[in-house]
Scaffold this motif. Structure first.
Motif, PDB file in Angstrom:
ATOM      1  N   ALA A  46      -6.422   1.744 -13.297  1.00  0.00           N
ATOM      2  CA  ALA A  46      -6.113   3.142 -13.012  1.00  0.00           C
ATOM      3  C   ALA A  46      -7.435   3.863 -12.844  1.00  0.00           C
ATOM      4  O   ALA A  46      -8.332   3.746 -13.680  1.00  0.00           O
ATOM      5  N   LEU A  47      -7.560   4.551 -11.752  1.00  0.00           N
ATOM      6  CA  LEU A  47      -8.777   5.309 -11.453  1.00  0.00           C
ATOM      7  C   LEU A  47      -8.409   6.785 -11.358  1.00  0.00           C
ATOM      8  O   LEU A  47      -7.559   7.158 -10.553  1.00  0.00           O
ATOM      9  N   ILE A  48      -9.029   7.597 -12.221  1.00  0.00           N
ATOM     10  CA  ILE A  48      -8.783   9.038 -12.173  1.00  0.00           C
ATOM     11  C   ILE A  48     -10.007   9.679 -11.532  1.00  0.00           C
ATOM     12  O   ILE A  48     -11.071   9.741 -12.146  1.00  0.00           O
ATOM     13  N   ARG A  49      -9.835  10.128 -10.311  1.00  0.00           N
ATOM     14  CA  ARG A  49     -10.965  10.671  -9.546  1.00  0.00           C
ATOM     15  C   ARG A  49     -11.427  12.019 -10.102  1.00  0.00           C
ATOM     16  O   ARG A  49     -10.645  12.742 -10.712  1.00  0.00           O
ATOM     17  N   PRO A  50     -12.684  12.363  -9.833  1.00  0.00           N
ATOM     18  CA  PRO A  50     -13.159  13.682 -10.250  1.00  0.00           C
ATOM     19  C   PRO A  50     -12.231  14.750  -9.666  1.00  0.00           C
ATOM     20  O   PRO A  50     -11.840  14.656  -8.507  1.00  0.00           O
TER      21      PRO A  50
ATOM     22  N   GLY B  79      -1.622  13.913  -3.341  1.00  0.00           N
ATOM     23  CA  GLY B  79      -1.052  15.226  -3.630  1.00  0.00           C
ATOM     24  C   GLY B  79      -0.927  15.444  -5.122  1.00  0.00           C
ATOM     25  O   GLY B  79      -0.968  14.495  -5.912  1.00  0.00           O
ATOM     26  N   SER B  80      -0.756  16.703  -5.519  1.00  0.00           N
ATOM     27  CA  SER B  80      -0.635  16.973  -6.948  1.00  0.00           C
ATOM     28  C   SER B  80       0.790  16.728  -7.418  1.00  0.00           C
ATOM     29  O   SER B  80       1.735  16.705  -6.626  1.00  0.00           O
ATOM     30  N   GLY B  81       0.926  16.511  -8.716  1.00  0.00           N
ATOM     31  CA  GLY B  81       2.244  16.375  -9.335  1.00  0.00           C
ATOM     32  C   GLY B  81       3.039  15.169  -8.877  1.00  0.00           C
ATOM     33  O   GLY B  81       4.261  15.135  -9.002  1.00  0.00           O
ATOM     34  N   ALA B  82       2.370  14.147  -8.353  1.00  0.00           N
ATOM     35  CA  ALA B  82       3.089  12.933  -7.949  1.00  0.00           C
ATOM     36  C   ALA B  82       3.239  11.999  -9.148  1.00  0.00           C
ATOM     37  O   ALA B  82       2.535  12.144 -10.156  1.00  0.00           O
ATOM     38  N   HIS B  83       4.173  11.050  -9.031  1.00  0.00           N
ATOM     39  CA  HIS B  83       4.391  10.104 -10.121  1.00  0.00           C
ATOM     40  C   HIS B  83       4.544   8.698  -9.556  1.00  0.00           C
ATOM     41  O   HIS B  83       5.242   8.487  -8.575  1.00  0.00           O
TER      42      HIS B  83
ATOM     43  N   VAL C  17      -3.909   1.963  -9.333  1.00  0.00           N
ATOM     44  CA  VAL C  17      -3.388   3.319  -9.194  1.00  0.00           C
ATOM     45  C   VAL C  17      -4.564   4.268  -9.081  1.00  0.00           C
ATOM     46  O   VAL C  17      -5.472   4.226  -9.910  1.00  0.00           O
ATOM     47  N   GLU C  18      -4.530   5.102  -8.074  1.00  0.00           N
ATOM     48  CA  GLU C  18      -5.612   6.061  -7.902  1.00  0.00           C
ATOM     49  C   GLU C  18      -5.045   7.476  -8.005  1.00  0.00           C
ATOM     50  O   GLU C  18      -4.188   7.867  -7.227  1.00  0.00           O
ATOM     51  N   HIS C  19      -5.540   8.210  -9.008  1.00  0.00           N
ATOM     52  CA  HIS C  19      -5.151   9.605  -9.152  1.00  0.00           C
ATOM     53  C   HIS C  19      -6.200  10.449  -8.429  1.00  0.00           C
ATOM     54  O   HIS C  19      -7.347  10.496  -8.858  1.00  0.00           O
ATOM     55  N   ALA C  20      -5.798  11.084  -7.317  1.00  0.00           N
ATOM     56  CA  ALA C  20      -6.731  11.956  -6.611  1.00  0.00           C
ATOM     57  C   ALA C  20      -6.310  13.416  -6.745  1.00  0.00           C
ATOM     58  O   ALA C  20      -7.132  14.302  -6.912  1.00  0.00           O
ATOM     59  N   GLY C  21      -5.008  13.673  -6.694  1.00  0.00           N
ATOM     60  CA  GLY C  21      -4.499  15.031  -6.872  1.00  0.00           C
ATOM     61  C   GLY C  21      -4.418  15.385  -8.351  1.00  0.00           C
ATOM     62  O   GLY C  21      -4.518  14.511  -9.222  1.00  0.00           O
TER      63      GLY C  21
ATOM     64  N   TYR D 256       0.860  -1.187   0.000  1.00  0.00           N
ATOM     65  CA  TYR D 256       0.000   0.000   0.000  1.00  0.00           C
ATOM     66  C   TYR D 256       0.892   1.230   0.000  1.00  0.00           C
ATOM     67  O   TYR D 256       1.765   1.367   0.856  1.00  0.00           O
ATOM     68  N   ILE D 257       0.683   2.098  -0.976  1.00  0.00           N
ATOM     69  CA  ILE D 257       1.538   3.263  -1.105  1.00  0.00           C
ATOM     70  C   ILE D 257       0.675   4.517  -0.986  1.00  0.00           C
ATOM     71  O   ILE D 257      -0.369   4.621  -1.638  1.00  0.00           O
ATOM     72  N   GLU D 258       1.115   5.461  -0.165  1.00  0.00           N
ATOM     73  CA  GLU D 258       0.428   6.753  -0.073  1.00  0.00           C
ATOM     74  C   GLU D 258       1.400   7.829  -0.494  1.00  0.00           C
ATOM     75  O   GLU D 258       2.486   7.938   0.061  1.00  0.00           O
ATOM     76  N   GLN D 259       0.998   8.602  -1.500  1.00  0.00           N
ATOM     77  CA  GLN D 259       1.916   9.572  -2.060  1.00  0.00           C
ATOM     78  C   GLN D 259       1.419  11.003  -1.902  1.00  0.00           C
ATOM     79  O   GLN D 259       0.335  11.338  -2.379  1.00  0.00           O
ATOM     80  N   ALA D 260       2.249  11.824  -1.274  1.00  0.00           N
ATOM     81  CA  ALA D 260       1.925  13.249  -1.144  1.00  0.00           C
ATOM     82  C   ALA D 260       2.460  13.999  -2.362  1.00  0.00           C
ATOM     83  O   ALA D 260       3.116  13.417  -3.234  1.00  0.00           O
ATOM     84  N   GLN D 261       2.214  15.277  -2.369  1.00  0.00           N
ATOM     85  CA  GLN D 261       2.552  16.139  -3.508  1.00  0.00           C
ATOM     86  C   GLN D 261       4.000  15.978  -3.990  1.00  0.00           C
ATOM     87  O   GLN D 261       4.936  15.989  -3.192  1.00  0.00           O
ATOM     88  N   GLY D 262       4.150  15.806  -5.286  1.00  0.00           N
ATOM     89  CA  GLY D 262       5.481  15.801  -5.890  1.00  0.00           C
ATOM     90  C   GLY D 262       6.333  14.590  -5.557  1.00  0.00           C
ATOM     91  O   GLY D 262       7.511  14.554  -5.901  1.00  0.00           O
ATOM     92  N   SER D 263       5.765  13.581  -4.904  1.00  0.00           N
ATOM     93  CA  SER D 263       6.574  12.392  -4.570  1.00  0.00           C
ATOM     94  C   SER D 263       6.655  11.477  -5.786  1.00  0.00           C
ATOM     95  O   SER D 263       5.824  11.538  -6.695  1.00  0.00           O
TER      96      SER D 263
END
Lengths: 259, 441
Positions: B330-334, B276-280, B301-305, B245-252
């Motif tokens: 891959a899930l791209i959230r609203p 977070g935004s701009g994570a990869h 993969v969940e894109h929330a930011g 399980y990976i949790e990624q904050a901004q720019g990580s």
């Protein structure tokens, strides 16, 4: 006698292509095979090198007195047969140098010779590149990947120079080449002419034979050799085309046939 | 199947644990209840459709329980396969699901802790991660099992801006006449702007059948960077279930590369949430299998930011009667606008009895999203094989070269050249036996 082909019949996908072909070649000779499309020229090259899907139904092929047809393609290569492909295959991810060293060492091992380490191999390869005037950029690239038509054909000749086969079959090596590329390839081939090496040059056009002068020229039509002569035969064919084949055969062609 | 789960539940109910924390005790009990109630995953669980657990049932391992000493001091090395990397800054051995020694890991800002120590120093953070794991339902049985027996683990904490260098985790299993399923938990807590290269090597000396069930948590604060490489080269009587399980904050940035060259029944579940935004996040990997091996890669993969990017890139080579699964979601959230997502899975089947199930899934609920996905299944190119053979290479050697080239697209993505070279060599050695012309040897 290096190569003796007797009454060879072969089918591809159940269709008869070679229908009783006879050909003998001595060491040191260059034989040109010409003929119209669909006559079986490429099939002959593929049968000699052992490609899957080419089934010999009759006849025999002896190479230095041994039955060639019972050998696997790699065994034939190790025995000294080399096919320069009409369409060299692109193999992304396989480095040209790595591949060629693996091939040369497989052949050396087969012959009971010591394998070359990477330094020894590199030295050999650089000599060959120099002889053929090929840039060593080729060594770093994947096998034929992204090569131009001319580069692919030169890579075939380069492989031949490294592997030093005793019988090389050049399958339409001139196709798709402009005149400069053709000269380069022909010059490479001529550098590799030697007393112990024979070559079969399969071509549609006489122009390659201006540069690689053959000892013998054969006309292959409908799966058989229908005429053989010296280098002049190729000139006559260039003038008169293959229409004589339909007109009633070899007698209608204005040439002197030399047995 | 649930008979095995019942058996595990019974031994877990009476187990004692070294850490005494009321919330953890309660959670362990709840996990046992879930396991008892729902049993193991079955075919009707969509996420387990392609991975039957017959092999696990046949092995019937007991769950390893009881208080064990957590050993963080260097232990004498038993006979081990060569380490995947020689230049690691920290080497941690985990044998039969228990810490069995560490070396190095003493750079400034880096602490390597046992689970007990970690709970003393970072209780709230660990608790947050432990409680975030879904343990409901049969599809989550291995998460339930891991939580129910949670008392062995490793915590690596990297302070902000610190560089942990290369950490090598060596997982080994011993064989016994009575097979066990071992559970272990890993926490990698990366502070802002910190870095780590984690290398996991699952490779034991020859052993009898055993099973390992690992759950890992990666917590990447802003701008943290993790390169995660996993090599699994176990014997055919090994079962490995791993959930990450990976949790990624901004720019990580999180880069995973997984190589499965062995094992009997193996499943990797990797789930990242980019809040977070701009994570990869990148998930690359190759599986090269023969015999009756089974390897399942489940990526989510969940894109929330906003403006996050993700890339899934897997190559499979299957010989014998082996079976591979790739399920990439891959899930791209609203609101996760300007996301970029790529998925690619290509496979080579070398035998008529080998099998691949590939399932890329994309769900997009945001705007300005760049997405591409593709999956292919094919065979080796006969013309290329003949070309190589016509130069003197044997058929086997020709196929080996072509398979190596196919997997090189994955190893070429590794930045560490030492590892890329070692992995390419191992792929070469793992080359499946070939069955030509439709015959099985």
């Amino acid at each position: 006698m290096m190569l003796e082909i007797k009454n060879l019949h072969a089918t591809v996908g159940g269709k008869a292509i070679l229908k009783g072909l006879d050909l003998t070649i001595e060491a040191g000779e260059i034989h040109a095979i010409m003929g119209p499309n669909g006559a079986g020229k490429s099939t002959l090259g593929n049968v000699i090198s052992g490609r899957e899907g080419y089934e010999v139904t009759q006849g025999e092929v002896l190479f230095n007195g041994n039955n060639l047809l019972e050998l696997e393609p790699e065994e034939r290569a190790c025995e000294g047969i080399f096919l320069a492909f009409q369409y060299p295959v692109e193999i992304p991810g396989v480095n040209n140098t790595y591949f060629l060293r693996a091939a040369l060492n497989a052949q050396r091992k087969y012959r009971g010779e010591p394998e070359l380490d990477s330094m020894q191999f590199l030295k050999l390869v650089r000599e060959k590149l120099e002889i053929l005037h090929i840039s060593d950029d080729l060594l770093r690239r994947s096998v034929n990947e992204g090569f131009s038509g001319g580069e692919k054909k030169r890579n075939e000749i380069f492989q031949m120079a490294v592997l030093e086969p005793s019988l090389a079959i050049l399958d339409e090596t001139d196709s798709g080449l402009d005149i400069d590329a053709l000269r380069l390839v022909a010059r490479g081939v001529n550098r590799l002419r030697s007393e112990d090496r024979a070559m079969i040059v399969i071509t549609h056009y006489q122009r390659l034979l201006d540069h690689i002068v053959p000892d013998r020229v054969h006309v292959l039509a409908d799966g058989k050799i229908v005429a053989s002569g010296d280098a002049d035969l190729a000139l006559k064919l260039e003038e008169q085309g293959y229409a004589w084949l339909d007109r009633g055969g070899i007698q209608s062609l204005d040439i002197d046939l030399k047995a | 199947m649930s008979a095995l789960a019942q058996q595990w539940s019974e031994s877990l109910r009476s187990a004692t644990h070294p850490q005494v924390l009321p919330w953890l005790d309660a959670l362990r009990l709840r996990a046992v209840e879930q396991l008892t109630k729902h049993g193991l995953p079955h075919r009707k669980d969509e996420d387990w459709k392609y991975t039957p657990l017959r092999v696990l049932e046949q092995l019937g391992p007991a769950v390893a329980t009881g208080v064990r000493v957590e050993n963080l001091t260097p232990a004498p090395e038993p006979e081990l396969p060569a380490a995947l990397i020689d230049s690691a800054d920290c080497v941690i051995r985990i044998h039969d699901g228990a810490l069995a020694g560490t070396e190095g890991g003493d750079q400034p800002g880096v602490s390597v802790l046992s689970l007990s120590e970690g709970l003393e120093q970072h209780e709230s953070l660990l608790r947050k991660h432990i409680e975030s794991v879904d343990i409901n339902g049969s599809a989550q049985a291995f998460a339930s099992l891991n939580t129910a027996s949670l008392d062995q683990g490793l915590v690596i904490h990297v302070k902000e801006q610190a560089d942990a260098g290369t950490v090598l985790l060596r997982w080994t299993l011993s064989g016994t006449a009575d097979p066990s399923i071992h559970n272990f938990r890993v926490f990698l807590l990366l502070g802002e702007g910190s870095r780590m290269q984690l290398v996991e090597q699952y490779e034991s000396a020859d052993h009898g059948g055993s099973a390992l069930n690992v759950v890992s948590h990666f917590d990447l604060a802003r701008e943290a960077v993790v390169d995660h490489l996993l090599l699994q080269n176990e014997s055919e009587n090994t079962i490995l279930m791993s959930s990450t399980y990976i949790e990624q904050a901004q720019g990580s940035r999180y880069n995973y590369s997984g190589f499965d060259l062995g094992g009997g029944l193996v499943r990797h579940e990797l789930k990242t949430v980019m809040a977070g935004s701009g994570a990869h996040a990148a998930f690359g990997g190759a599986f090269v299998l023969d015999n009756s091996r089974h390897v399942d890669n489940h990526i989510s993969v969940e894109h929330a930011g906003t403006a996050c990017s993700s890339d899934q890139f897997f190559r499979g080579v299957l010989g014998g009667r082996s079976r591979g699964v790739f399920n990439g979601k891959a899930l791209i959230r609203p609101g996760a606008d300007k996301s970029s997502v790529r998925q690619s899975n290509a496979n080579l089947l070398l035998s008529p009895l080998a099998q691949i199930d590939t399932k890329p899934e994309l769900e997009i609920y945001a705007d300005e999203v760049e997405a591409s996905h593709g999956a292919t299944v094919g065979q080796l190119d006969e013309t290329a094989i003949f070309y190589l053979r016509s130069r003197g290479l044997s058929e086997t050697e020709a196929k080996r070269l072509l398979v190596g080239a196919f997997c090189r697209s994955v190893t070429d993505r590794l930045e560490n050249q030492e590892l890329a070279g070692r992995i390419a060599e191992l792929i070469d050695q793992a080359m499946p036996s070939y069955e030509s012309r439709g015959q099985v040897l």
